[in-house]
Every structure is written in structure tokens, then in C-alpha cells.
Design a protein around this motif. Sequence first.
Motif, PDB file in Angstrom:
ATOM      1  N   UNK A 188      31.838 -26.857  33.643  1.00  8.44           N
ATOM      2  CA  UNK A 188      31.285 -26.393  32.380  1.00  8.44           C
ATOM      3  C   UNK A 188      32.087 -25.246  31.778  1.00  8.44           C
ATOM      4  N   UNK A 189      32.939 -24.641  32.574  1.00  6.43           N
ATOM      5  CA  UNK A 189      33.745 -23.503  32.131  1.00  6.43           C
ATOM      6  C   UNK A 189      35.189 -23.958  31.936  1.00  6.43           C
ATOM      7  N   UNK A 190      35.741 -23.808  30.723  1.00  8.75           N
ATOM      8  CA  UNK A 190      37.123 -24.269  30.485  1.00  8.75           C
ATOM      9  C   UNK A 190      38.164 -23.491  31.268  1.00  8.75           C
ATOM     10  N   UNK A 191      37.804 -22.343  31.829  1.00 10.99           N
ATOM     11  CA  UNK A 191      38.749 -21.591  32.644  1.00 10.99           C
ATOM     12  C   UNK A 191      38.827 -22.153  34.067  1.00 10.99           C
ATOM     13  N   UNK A 192      37.836 -22.985  34.439  1.00 12.89           N
ATOM     14  CA  UNK A 192      37.829 -23.548  35.789  1.00 12.89           C
ATOM     15  C   UNK A 192      37.824 -25.071  35.802  1.00 12.89           C
ATOM     16  N   UNK A 219      48.615 -26.845  22.756  1.00 16.43           N
ATOM     17  CA  UNK A 219      48.458 -27.950  21.813  1.00 16.43           C
ATOM     18  C   UNK A 219      47.797 -27.428  20.546  1.00 16.43           C
ATOM     19  N   UNK A 220      48.412 -27.605  19.372  1.00 15.35           N
ATOM     20  CA  UNK A 220      47.725 -27.203  18.132  1.00 15.35           C
ATOM     21  C   UNK A 220      46.503 -28.095  17.902  1.00 15.35           C
ATOM     22  N   UNK A 221      45.390 -27.470  17.601  1.00 16.77           N
ATOM     23  CA  UNK A 221      44.142 -28.218  17.432  1.00 16.77           C
ATOM     24  C   UNK A 221      43.997 -28.582  15.955  1.00 16.77           C
ATOM     25  N   UNK A 222      44.555 -29.726  15.565  1.00 17.25           N
ATOM     26  CA  UNK A 222      44.640 -30.137  14.172  1.00 17.25           C
ATOM     27  C   UNK A 222      43.517 -31.123  13.867  1.00 17.25           C
ATOM     28  N   UNK A 267      45.843 -34.382  30.410  1.00 13.54           N
ATOM     29  CA  UNK A 267      44.905 -33.738  29.487  1.00 13.54           C
ATOM     30  C   UNK A 267      45.570 -33.345  28.169  1.00 13.54           C
ATOM     31  N   UNK A 268      46.790 -32.861  28.233  1.00 12.42           N
ATOM     32  CA  UNK A 268      47.473 -32.436  27.010  1.00 12.42           C
ATOM     33  C   UNK A 268      47.591 -33.593  26.028  1.00 12.42           C
ATOM     34  N   UNK A 269      48.005 -34.769  26.510  1.00 15.70           N
ATOM     35  CA  UNK A 269      48.154 -35.928  25.631  1.00 15.70           C
ATOM     36  C   UNK A 269      46.804 -36.381  25.102  1.00 15.70           C
ATOM     37  N   UNK A 272      35.145 -25.370  24.356  1.00 11.90           N
ATOM     38  CA  UNK A 272      35.887 -25.913  25.490  1.00 11.90           C
ATOM     39  C   UNK A 272      37.211 -26.512  25.022  1.00 11.90           C
ATOM     40  N   UNK A 273      37.154 -27.312  23.946  1.00 11.47           N
ATOM     41  CA  UNK A 273      38.354 -27.945  23.416  1.00 11.47           C
ATOM     42  C   UNK A 273      39.358 -26.891  22.949  1.00 11.47           C
ATOM     43  N   UNK A 274      38.863 -25.860  22.289  1.00  8.95           N
ATOM     44  CA  UNK A 274      39.747 -24.796  21.807  1.00  8.95           C
ATOM     45  C   UNK A 274      40.444 -24.099  22.973  1.00  8.95           C
ATOM     46  N   UNK A 275      39.693 -23.776  24.022  1.00  8.72           N
ATOM     47  CA  UNK A 275      40.276 -23.090  25.177  1.00  8.72           C
ATOM     48  C   UNK A 275      41.322 -23.948  25.880  1.00  8.72           C
ATOM     49  N   UNK A 276      41.013 -25.231  26.065  1.00  9.20           N
ATOM     50  CA  UNK A 276      41.956 -26.104  26.757  1.00  9.20           C
ATOM     51  C   UNK A 276      43.213 -26.325  25.922  1.00  9.20           C
TER      52      UNK A 276
END
Length: 814
Positions: free
Chosen positions: A174-178, A245-248, A204-206, A235-239
Motif C-alpha cells: 500500500x506504500x509506494x516507498x515499499x 517517467x514523466x506522468x503525461x 514497471x517503468x514500461x 502511488x502512481x506519482x511516486x512510482x
Amino acid sequence: MQSFSSIASADSQAHRDQEWLFGWDPTPGIVSVWAQRDGRAIIWRRDGEKVHASTARFRPWLLATHLQDLAHLGPALQEDNERAGISYQRLTGPEGSYRYLLSSYDGRRLERAVLDGATRRLGQPVQSINSLTETYYRVGPVEQYLIQTGCVYFRGLTYENLYRLQFDLETTALDPHRGRIFLVAIRDNHGFESILEAPRPEDEKQLIVDLCELIRTKDPDVLENHNLFGFDLPFLEQRASKLGVPLLLGRRGAPLPLERYQETLAIGPEARKRTRYSVAGRELIDTLDAVRRHDFVVRDMPSYSLKDVARYFGIASAERVYIEGSAIFETYRRNPEMVKHYALDDVAEVDGLSLRLLGAPFSLASMAPRRYERLASAGPAMGILEPMLVRAYLHTNTALPCQSGQQPTDENLHAGGAVHLFESGIAEHVVKADVASLYPSLMRTFQIGPASDHLGVLLSILGRLTDLRLTHKAAARTADEGSVEARHHEATQAAMKILINAAYGYMGAGSMALFADNRAAGEVTRRGREILTQVLDALRQRGMALIEADTDGVYFAVPSDWSEEQERGLVREIGEELPNGIRLEYEGRYRAMLSHEVKNYALLTYSGRLIVHGVALRSSRTEPFGERFLRQALTCAMTGDIVNLHNIYLEIVYALRQRKLLATDLATRVRLSKTPETYMAARANHPEPAYEALLNARRTQWYPGERVRFYRTKGKRYIWLPEETAETATYNDWQEEKGQNALPSHDEVAQRRDYDVDHYLQVLVTSYAARLRKAFAPDDFAQLFRLDGQPGLFDQPIENIQPRWIRCRSAEVK
């Protein structure tokens, strides 16, 4: 016979009311607006399957009570010259009101000029217009554009015309840092469905790149999910940030980055801060906001989770796949198809919620000069009504009243509505009667509006809305059930009801509202108390048992042999005695009611559904075993099944003492609010269980907003119970890197039974059984929920114990 002049006057009034309510620019099909402080705006319009983008220039503006802060501009400040760098317009209104409309081709230039002047005037640095509310009034760039132009969203569209896309993340923690994203489910309201996967960490990046490209290719008007702002977007923003990855997510040809800002969420009894996201060209909708708004009215939803809400509304498919949150990633490893089905079911239910609950905000966007995404979570008074009032005043070149000094100091408070608790205990055969929209009805019937509303806009909007709502309600009834037409009329009347019911709250909002009038608000509540007293007296005279009354409604018990027809007849008879324009409605009937305290009660419907209302009987911080017991116990108490109630209690006591319950049955879930540094600084004087549980697990890093489950063992030791298997596994990877021992797996911790028995026995009695205290006499309560197991000297057979019944005076009932 009506004269030509009076007909013309009536037509003019109707035209004016129409503009005040719906704006005046006829531009159809606007689905999104993106305006900036430099005076540039992009407007997207839907025409069938196509969306057209156009650009526009507007003059960003501020309202001011004086021109002193622009005196340093000298001749550069010009009156009524829209070509000037900075200009002003005098509005009709008294000194002290916002009677100057300042504008510029660039809002940033205007604000710099004002701040420079205010710094000179006050002799100290002024950094923000927000610190000068006694002098200036402003709204955001999109609202400035819509108010200035008279445009609104969605003119000529129905909700079905919107192109909506839902997406939902599945993550390993549940935590994007973990944790990370391993799957995204996507669907739209045109029948498209897709799954994006990242089975390995390096994928995940792709996945994020593909998600952005899919959204930009499909080009929806609206992005939706349940808890979109609380989970998916953060979560999406943190990852995306971690992976570079630019979040476009915005529309092509527009500013694309995801913007974030803090907002006050005004849904529910208490306002709270949260992070909000926005993108150019699309409206971001969180269906959780709509669920909260719905429950604030009905107050009977079991929880706000997507699965519970879908079942509540009857939109969950019979083939719906359910997987425990802690098992989703492990299930994906073994059976990826099952998790894909589960994830697609999630987004299908989000679509169902949107169809069910977002029609009203959609309709509000065709009236109020704000973005659709903001109206979905805005408070109806300040967030919807006030922008409409501001638009009406500026359209007529009339000054707005200034917030400061609107109310004399001795009138900052006014007497509120009547609240009565007549009886505590349990009543059977309960009826709820409600005065329909009492306060707005009083405002309209007796023409009670804010003294500062010289144009009468609020009462005009209120009257027009009330008439139009009745028209739409009638049209919804005659349309084919489930048709687009029926849904449109139902959503429109629901939106109008929101505004109608917000009128009084806005008038009584004090210095927060431009047109507040505490004296007028007090007059409304005074008349409301008179109406409620009249209803209560009528019920007493007829021998009914009054239980609770709150502002505009009353719960009361009727004789046990009465039919629903007799109940409705009673309410109708009393309603006919009320003043014209005031309607008493039959709202519902219940098999039983536990009256605990004001606004805290439980209801049992004739179909067996339990409705619990109020913080005294509901809590967001609950142990599962206690919550299960309380719901069973409430049902038993309200049906008079005291033997079974006692047996359920004894079974829970036995299960605790024999350690038959698992750690998951006892774990409390809380949301963290402190950073590790903040907590450690205060730990010595104020240790808190949630943080101690993390420290006991050798966790030294956590994040505000993270949800943590924990339980207590002997010696007041608190144990962290991770939400997912993957969460424990990820943390153990870190421990290995540091050469430290690994934690037990999630399943191992969940199966533990090393809890503090005595502590949880006390929790059972003091936190759960205690909520039934007012249902029984003190001695009976003590006997029913005794922990030592020893019989008392004055004990009676359990089958002889009865609740404190609330009965109507049957012999006096006609």
C-alpha cells in the motif's frame, strides 16, 4: 387582463433568473477548461464523438474595496480600458464593499502590483493576496474565466455523452516507498477493457509509459476511480518519480504534467485537508467523494470500500471475483487470470458508481461556474452557491459585500435548530416524519434572504430551483425506467436539491460567506423551531411516543397494530395543519430503534437491515471482533432476544479466553499522522501504540497517511500486522541488506494468538457492550455483561430481562 408592460417585465425577470442560474453564454458541449493566471485559456468541446480544442484570452481579475494599493501606478492605472495593462471598473455599491473590479492582461502582473502597493501601505512585506481578504476577493483562473464569460460545462450534453475512462492500480504494497505497481485494469464507458502488467520489477517503468500513452490515445473527458486521490494518483506519482517517467495524463497540445495542491474537502460533518490532483483537458473524479456525499444524507452505508458500496447499491455482478487485499499479489503469481478478472470487476463497479452517483455533480456543472471535477467534491454552499452569486453580481456590474464586518459582533452567533432527545432505550414500530426542505421552504415562503443581497439573487435562485426541481421530478416519473431521459431528469432534480438545501447553510456561514446574514438565519431557525414544536405537540396529543427530533424531523413510535397506511394517514393529517408552503413527509418506518443519545441511534428495518448512525455507536477505529459482536448484539436487543444476546457475549468471552480468535480479529487499523522524527521527539512523554508497533518490528521509516494495523500482547507490547504478504517480503529484503533478522511472514503474524486476553475482554465490555448501556436498566446491564462469571445476589433469569422499552400511550390513541 395582464398589461404588455407587466408581461415584458415578467419575461425580463424570467430571463434574468435563467442567466443567474445557468449563465448566459450559449457555447455547447464544454467538457473541460484549463485557464492560467497569464490570461490564457483552453476550452475543450465535445461534438458527438469528436472533441475540439480552442484557445481564448481573458482578463484575470480581482475585486477590491479600494484603489490605494494601485496608487503607485499613477496614470498607468486606467478606468474602463480593457486595453490597459491594469485597469479598474467601478461597480454599483456602497463604500466598504468590493466595488472595484481590477483586471489585467496578465494576472501575475496585477497581483505583483497589488502586493507592492499593500507592502507600501502597511509598512511591512505582504507575500500573498490571501492575507488581504478584508480588501481583496479572488477565485481561481478557471472560475475567473467562467464567471467573466458566462460559460458553463456540459450545455446540451447528457451524462451518457461524456467519454469516461476508469483505471485501477494493483500493487505489491500500500506504500509506494515499499511496493510497486504490478497490474493496471482499464475500461471505458464505450466497452473497451484492457490489462497492463508488470510481473517483474523491471517491467514497471514500461507499464507506466504504456498507461499514459493509452490514456492520451483514447482521449477521455474524465478519468475515474474509487479513492483516486487517496491512493491511485499518489502511488502512481511516486512510482513515476522514482523511475524517472514523466506522468503525461493530460490532453495532447496542452500542459501535460500532473498538478497537485492542497484542498479542504467539504463533504461530511467535518472539513479536512487532502492532496488534490488536476490535469489539463480532463476532469479527475474520485467516486469515493460521491459515496461520502451520499452517506452524509442517508447515513446507513456499512463502509466506503468499493466492494461494500457496490453490494449496497446492487451493482456487484453475480460473477464478481473477490480476493483479500493481502492475497492479491500472491494470487497473481499463482493465478494471474483470476487477478485480472478481479481488477476488471473493480473498474466495472467504479463505472457503475459513476452512473449512480455522479449525475448530480454533472448537472451542477451546467449551472455553477466551476470545473466539474471540483463540483464533485465541493461544499454546496461556499463551493457552488457563492460562485453563482458572484457571477450574477458581476454580470449586473454590482458590488459584492465584503466578508469583514458583515455581521455586528454580538450577532456572530444565532440560535440554531431545535434538537430533542425525549427517550433513551428501544422502541418498536417507529416512524420517521420529516418537514421537506424546511429551511429553504421557510426562506421562500416568508421571503427571508440576506440583507446584503440587494439584487435578491439567492431567493431568486432558490425559487427558480424549487420550481424546476418539481418539473424534473415529474418528468423522471413519466420517463421509461432506466432510460437516458429518466436518469437525466433524476440527476438534475438531485443536483437542484443539493443547492436548495444549501441556501440556509450559506446564509448562516458567518464571515466565511460574502452574503452571510446571521439575523436572517436566526429568523429562519426561529420559525423552524415553531414548525417543529407544532408537529411535536400534534403527535403528543395523539398519544404517540416521541423519541428524537432534530431541526426538521422526528422519530416516534406508533401502536403495534398500526399498518403503514395508518402511519401515512397520521403524517398527512398533521401536515395539513402546517402553514402553506411547508410540507410534512412520511420518510420511513422501522421495526425497531435503539435511541442512545442525540443523533446517535440504531435502526432495524422490517426487512432485517441494521442501520447505525452516530460516532457513539460507530467508530472508524474498530477491532473486527468487537464490530461483529456489536452488530449482532444490536439486532438481538432491538428484537428483544436477550437470551441470544447474552449467549453471543459469552461465546466471544470464551473465544478470547481460549485464544480461538486470530490476531486479525483483534487488530486495530489507524492512519499515521506523524513523521518518524516528530514521533521520536515526543515518544518519551507520549508513546502511541501504532508507532510502537512499527518500532517493535524494527521499522524506523514510515510516512504520514500510511495505514497501520496492530494488536496488543501481554506487557502492553504492540505488534505490527502488515496488510499484505508482499509488504512483509519487501521489508525483509531491506532487513537482509542490513544483516538483520527477517520479520515473520504476513500469514505467520496473522495466525498468531498471543494477544493480551484481559485487555481485549475489557475492550469488549468498555468499547462495545457499553454502547448498549442505555438499552437496559443498570442492574440488568451489569448482569448481562459481567466478566467474572460469578452470579450476583440479585440476579434474575436471563429470559426475564427486558430492554428499556419506549411505548406509545396506546390507550390515548384515537
